[in-house]
Design a protein around this motif. Sequence first.
Motif, PDB file in Angstrom:
ATOM      1  N   ASP A 622       0.771  -1.396   0.439  1.00  0.00           N
ATOM      2  CA  ASP A 622       0.015  -0.180   0.020  1.00  0.00           C
ATOM      3  C   ASP A 622       0.546   1.397  -0.368  1.00  0.00           C
ATOM      4  O   ASP A 622       0.313   2.447  -0.848  1.00  0.00           O
ATOM      5  CB  ASP A 622      -0.739   0.436   1.438  1.00  0.00           C
ATOM      6  CG  ASP A 622      -2.098  -1.038   1.323  1.00  0.00           C
ATOM      7  OD1 ASP A 622      -2.363  -1.762   0.434  1.00  0.00           O
ATOM      8  OD2 ASP A 622      -2.353  -0.581   1.893  1.00  0.00           O
ATOM      9  N   HIS A 623       1.924   1.362   0.959  1.00  0.00           N
ATOM     10  CA  HIS A 623       3.072   2.890   0.374  1.00  0.00           C
ATOM     11  C   HIS A 623       3.912   3.127  -0.369  1.00  0.00           C
ATOM     12  O   HIS A 623       3.435   3.703  -0.559  1.00  0.00           O
ATOM     13  CB  HIS A 623       3.633   2.167   2.120  1.00  0.00           C
ATOM     14  CG  HIS A 623       5.307   3.110   2.287  1.00  0.00           C
ATOM     15  ND1 HIS A 623       4.836   4.449   2.431  1.00  0.00           N
ATOM     16  CD2 HIS A 623       6.560   3.301   1.750  1.00  0.00           C
ATOM     17  CE1 HIS A 623       6.312   4.911   2.256  1.00  0.00           C
ATOM     18  NE2 HIS A 623       6.483   4.251   1.695  1.00  0.00           N
ATOM     19  N   TYR A 624       3.914   1.840  -1.530  1.00  0.00           N
ATOM     20  CA  TYR A 624       4.414   1.695  -2.490  1.00  0.00           C
ATOM     21  C   TYR A 624       3.436   2.319  -3.262  1.00  0.00           C
ATOM     22  O   TYR A 624       3.827   3.512  -4.578  1.00  0.00           O
ATOM     23  CB  TYR A 624       5.384   0.904  -3.170  1.00  0.00           C
ATOM     24  CG  TYR A 624       6.367  -0.054  -2.502  1.00  0.00           C
ATOM     25  CD1 TYR A 624       7.885   1.103  -1.852  1.00  0.00           C
ATOM     26  CD2 TYR A 624       7.172  -1.654  -1.815  1.00  0.00           C
ATOM     27  CE1 TYR A 624       8.661   0.212  -1.861  1.00  0.00           C
ATOM     28  CE2 TYR A 624       7.879  -1.801  -1.881  1.00  0.00           C
ATOM     29  CZ  TYR A 624       9.144  -0.817  -1.756  1.00  0.00           C
ATOM     30  OH  TYR A 624      10.099  -0.897  -1.480  1.00  0.00           O
ATOM     31  N   VAL A 625       2.228   1.448  -3.754  1.00  0.00           N
ATOM     32  CA  VAL A 625       1.249   2.502  -4.528  1.00  0.00           C
ATOM     33  C   VAL A 625       1.036   3.798  -4.021  1.00  0.00           C
ATOM     34  O   VAL A 625       1.385   4.941  -4.864  1.00  0.00           O
ATOM     35  CB  VAL A 625       0.009   1.745  -4.704  1.00  0.00           C
ATOM     36  CG1 VAL A 625      -1.423   1.914  -5.445  1.00  0.00           C
ATOM     37  CG2 VAL A 625       0.351  -0.114  -4.638  1.00  0.00           C
ATOM     38  N   HIS A 626       1.278   4.591  -3.166  1.00  0.00           N
ATOM     39  CA  HIS A 626       0.629   5.237  -2.261  1.00  0.00           C
ATOM     40  C   HIS A 626       1.982   6.552  -2.800  1.00  0.00           C
ATOM     41  O   HIS A 626       1.634   7.617  -3.405  1.00  0.00           O
ATOM     42  CB  HIS A 626       0.321   5.395  -0.755  1.00  0.00           C
ATOM     43  CG  HIS A 626       0.083   7.047  -0.509  1.00  0.00           C
ATOM     44  ND1 HIS A 626      -0.743   7.791  -0.088  1.00  0.00           N
ATOM     45  CD2 HIS A 626       1.425   7.480  -0.093  1.00  0.00           C
ATOM     46  CE1 HIS A 626      -0.756   8.890  -0.371  1.00  0.00           C
ATOM     47  NE2 HIS A 626       0.892   8.497   0.815  1.00  0.00           N
ATOM     48  N   MET A 627       2.774   6.033  -2.368  1.00  0.00           N
ATOM     49  CA  MET A 627       4.120   7.101  -2.691  1.00  0.00           C
ATOM     50  C   MET A 627       4.780   7.206  -3.771  1.00  0.00           C
ATOM     51  O   MET A 627       5.029   8.371  -4.969  1.00  0.00           O
ATOM     52  CB  MET A 627       6.021   6.272  -1.789  1.00  0.00           C
ATOM     53  CG  MET A 627       5.430   6.833  -0.252  1.00  0.00           C
ATOM     54  SD  MET A 627       4.587   8.648   0.272  1.00  0.00           S
ATOM     55  CE  MET A 627       6.565   9.092  -0.284  1.00  0.00           C
ATOM     56  N   ALA A 628       4.259   5.837  -5.064  1.00  0.00           N
ATOM     57  CA  ALA A 628       4.699   6.221  -6.556  1.00  0.00           C
ATOM     58  C   ALA A 628       4.005   6.832  -7.209  1.00  0.00           C
ATOM     59  O   ALA A 628       4.215   7.483  -7.718  1.00  0.00           O
ATOM     60  CB  ALA A 628       4.885   4.561  -7.014  1.00  0.00           C
ATOM     61  N   GLU A 629       2.525   6.973  -6.816  1.00  0.00           N
ATOM     62  CA  GLU A 629       1.241   7.393  -8.088  1.00  0.00           C
ATOM     63  C   GLU A 629       1.891   9.047  -7.160  1.00  0.00           C
ATOM     64  O   GLU A 629       1.674   9.254  -8.492  1.00  0.00           O
ATOM     65  CB  GLU A 629       0.322   7.105  -7.117  1.00  0.00           C
ATOM     66  CG  GLU A 629       0.057   5.476  -7.337  1.00  0.00           C
ATOM     67  CD  GLU A 629      -1.577   4.698  -7.726  1.00  0.00           C
ATOM     68  OE1 GLU A 629      -2.708   6.097  -6.894  1.00  0.00           O
ATOM     69  OE2 GLU A 629      -1.906   3.801  -8.657  1.00  0.00           O
ATOM     70  N   ARG A 630       1.703   8.999  -6.412  1.00  0.00           N
ATOM     71  CA  ARG A 630       2.255  10.553  -5.860  1.00  0.00           C
ATOM     72  C   ARG A 630       3.500  11.186  -6.937  1.00  0.00           C
ATOM     73  O   ARG A 630       3.159  12.299  -7.251  1.00  0.00           O
ATOM     74  CB  ARG A 630       2.357  11.272  -4.433  1.00  0.00           C
ATOM     75  CG  ARG A 630       0.915  10.465  -3.652  1.00  0.00           C
ATOM     76  CD  ARG A 630      -0.106  11.290  -3.601  1.00  0.00           C
ATOM     77  NE  ARG A 630      -1.158  10.792  -4.850  1.00  0.00           N
ATOM     78  CZ  ARG A 630      -1.082   9.846  -4.706  1.00  0.00           C
ATOM     79  NH1 ARG A 630      -1.495   8.943  -3.677  1.00  0.00           N
ATOM     80  NH2 ARG A 630      -2.181   9.404  -5.935  1.00  0.00           N
TER      81      ARG A 630
END
Length: 1009
Positions: A622-630
């Motif tokens: 979840d953290h990866y998806v959140h940060m990478a999309e931002r």
Amino acid sequence: MQAATSRRNQDDVSRRPEFAVLGSLEVHSGGEPVLVSGALQRRVLVVLLLEAGRVVPVSRLVAAGWNEEPPDSAEHQVRKVVAKLRSRIPCGPEIIVTDGPGYRAVVDTEQLDLLRHQQRLGQARGALEAGEPERAAARFREALALWRGPVLSGDGGRVIDAASAALEEQRLTAAEQLYDLCIAAGEAAGITGELRALVEEHPLRETLRSRLMLALYRSGQQAAALEEFARARKHLADELGIDPGIELTELHERILRQDRSLTRPERPPSPASAEPPEAPYALPFDVRDFSGRSAELQWVCDAVERALKRVPTVLALDGMGGSGKTALAVRAAHQLAERYPDGSLFIDLHGFTPGKTPLSAFDAQGDLLAAAGVPSDEIPTVPAGRAARWQSYIRGRRMLLLLDNAAASEQVRGLIPASSDSLVLITSRPRLTGLDGAEWLSVGALSESDSHQILLSTLGSERVQNESDAARELLHLCGGLPLAVRIAAARLANRPHWTIRRLVERLRDHNRRLDELTSEGRGVASALLLSYQSMPDDQRTAFLLLGHHPGRYLDTEEAAALLDTDVLTAEGVLEELVDVRLLEAREPGVYALHDLVRSFVQRVAQGEQAWEVGQAVRRLLDHYVHMAERAGDTLFPGRRSVGEGGEEGRTRTEFAHKDKALQWLDQHRDGMLAAVDAAYEEGLLWHAARLPRELGFHSSVRAYDASANAALEKGVSAAKQLGDLSLTRLNLTNLAMGEWRLGQLSDAIARLEEAVELSRQMSDEHSEAACQARLGQAYNSMGELERALQLNQEVSRRAKELGLTRLGGSSLSMLSLIQVRLGRFDEAAESAEQALSIFDSIQEIQLSVDALSNLSQAMEGLGRLEEALDRADAALERCERISMPSVLPLVLARRADVLTRMGELKEAALSAEHALTKAASRTDDIHRASVHLTVGRVRYAQGELELARAQQLLAHEIACRMELRYDEACALWDLARTAETQGQWELARKHRSAADDLFSLMNVPETAR
């Protein structure tokens, strides 16, 4: 906030350029060269750097720029050059500042070799005044080592050459002072070669020749010294018609009569000492095949050199189990033992010895006294008495103590001499922070070359060389851990019928690796288990969760996600694991888990509850998806967002600017690639479908398409399993563009056509237009120009209707390239300028590079070469600003093409070679054929026809293999021109005919060929 400020400062420091002017001009930023092209740019920059910190009037820059009479526009050209330098050099406006009537270079000592050279010379002369000849000699050597030759390699013109001559005189004077010190120190024999080489460079400099003669005489070569005088006399007579000066002549006469004052003075004898008592020597044997660790050994020796009188030197080596701390300490102890005449003692404190209780300070003192030869009846049996006896024994002695395998500060604190010139070497797994006054060094993994040397010494060079690839993989699997390398080498040595490849295949199995790296009860797993068992329960749990991080490196935010805590708490846990050497601290906020430690933790975790581990992994994804999309949204403004999900309870993180977003993606690329694999294997399909999109976007900047495409294929599969048409279309599109960049055009088109069909099924006009734009891009590469033109015209129209700003800009940019190829240069320029205006309005840098390059081609087609060069320079500046390796070769080639048309062949060749170097580091790149074509055109213009033909043939081969029909036609056209110039008329006709056929199929007019 402080951490962010610190990282920002580190970023600024890493971008600060470094300059070298003592020789050819070199500019580097972040380890990469910065191209400063054109003689005028180089001369202006060098003059500013030669006068660093001082104002240089524009008139002086004009004088430096032109050897002869400067043109009327000289001052204007200088100001234009300064503007270009400011845009080309990172932090340029801060480095070249306007000051009064001119400009001033603002650089510090670490940025400019000339300032470091002058600093070292000042330090050397200060040391001479302070009566410290050894330190003075060292500083002189450091200063002279920075000299690479005349400024601008002697091609700087009248003003710069004059400054260079002054620096050369400064250098020679420093060299003479250094050699005087060396001769006085009795090192004459070691400098005769250096002196002779310098004399050959400056045969008329009598002061140098006199030092060579004296050095030869002092080293027992009287005849050679006299021969040097004869050579000097002949050279002076031939060149200047004069005899040697008084100083050289007098030295010659003194050598002839063997003047005793020329003889090297005797060193003062060491004071006589009484016959020493027999000193204890209890060091373990030195490892015969000890390899590497030269930097660590030098660190120990340097620390010993600067030791204070009557104060013990305490040096501590820490590192994970199996890192070779003991072997390193034993090697250092053997090398230094002679400096400690009162003996050397060793003790294993059993801090991490299987089945052993760590020794107390009381027991260790008794063992050391016994090893020193103190009778047992003289060793007190109470702690206070024994501690006093130990301190009494070692007081006044100069000894070396090696305290191995310590677990805690309390074990060793009572063993350190209270007052002594002794050396105490300590090894431990955790860093014993409770020891005051100790100097620490963490012992990490061995380099590949050092590990390779262990294999060679154990197995023999023939066996290793016969399986060189397998040997490299074996060392990679051992991860530079000396214990692992030695066990692997020992297993192979004891099994001569095994190939190295066989052991490699056994080690590839993660579940077996630790078992394979065990021999005679000694192994990596047992070494790690002792560290693990020494931890409290909560720390063990954290260690097991962190071990499920998929990548090699993890930061505090990733750790916080795995541990379900805040960043500060997570950082505390990470630092505790660093203290016990189960993690490595790489840089502030970033940590590394050794591959063998990962194997160990996954083995231990097999018995843990799967639910807790699964939740931790999901939080990390979840953290990866959140940060990478931002990060992607920041880096690619105007791109379409995708549906939310999987991030409940998390606040949106925004990046302050593009550099930070790109930096985050750079740092987490490998972790995200591994995370896609882990998510797909664990059936976490939503994450496996979402993450690849960001990897595809990032790869378009950083060019790691092969690995990004593998992730995107999993993303397509995961999205299809989810039944998510939108995610499937998205991943298909990104996968297609990755394949396009690798030159896999047929595959890319098939993916895009599937994506178009999915868009129609969803009635998603935006997606359909985006896919059609990329289809147009692929068709353009295949040479189907009319089809590509129609598609991009349609996309441009639909983007305007739908209000799709970014897509509208990209379609116009591609449209301009197609129009250039079709010879419609006015239309191409208009399309490119419109695209550039759009990109600038949304601060889109990446796509603006393409637009500027296309605009440069249009301007060249219109014959507006100065404007074409300006646009190419602007494209290069933006490309370098965000480091785009996938596009950089093409931008450099574009610049070289314009310079070739302008007749600036020297600068064109530099740019073309730079493009070729960058392109050569990649394989099957879509732009390689175009780069080879450019290099071929430059070589042709220089009259190097065979070199030109070789580049054209390479371009033709790549274009045919990748189905790049336009590039194929261009290669044939250029081959025809080269053959005509060489008089090969039939071959030229054949190439020309084939090129004409292809150009006709593409409707490319003769004016655009």
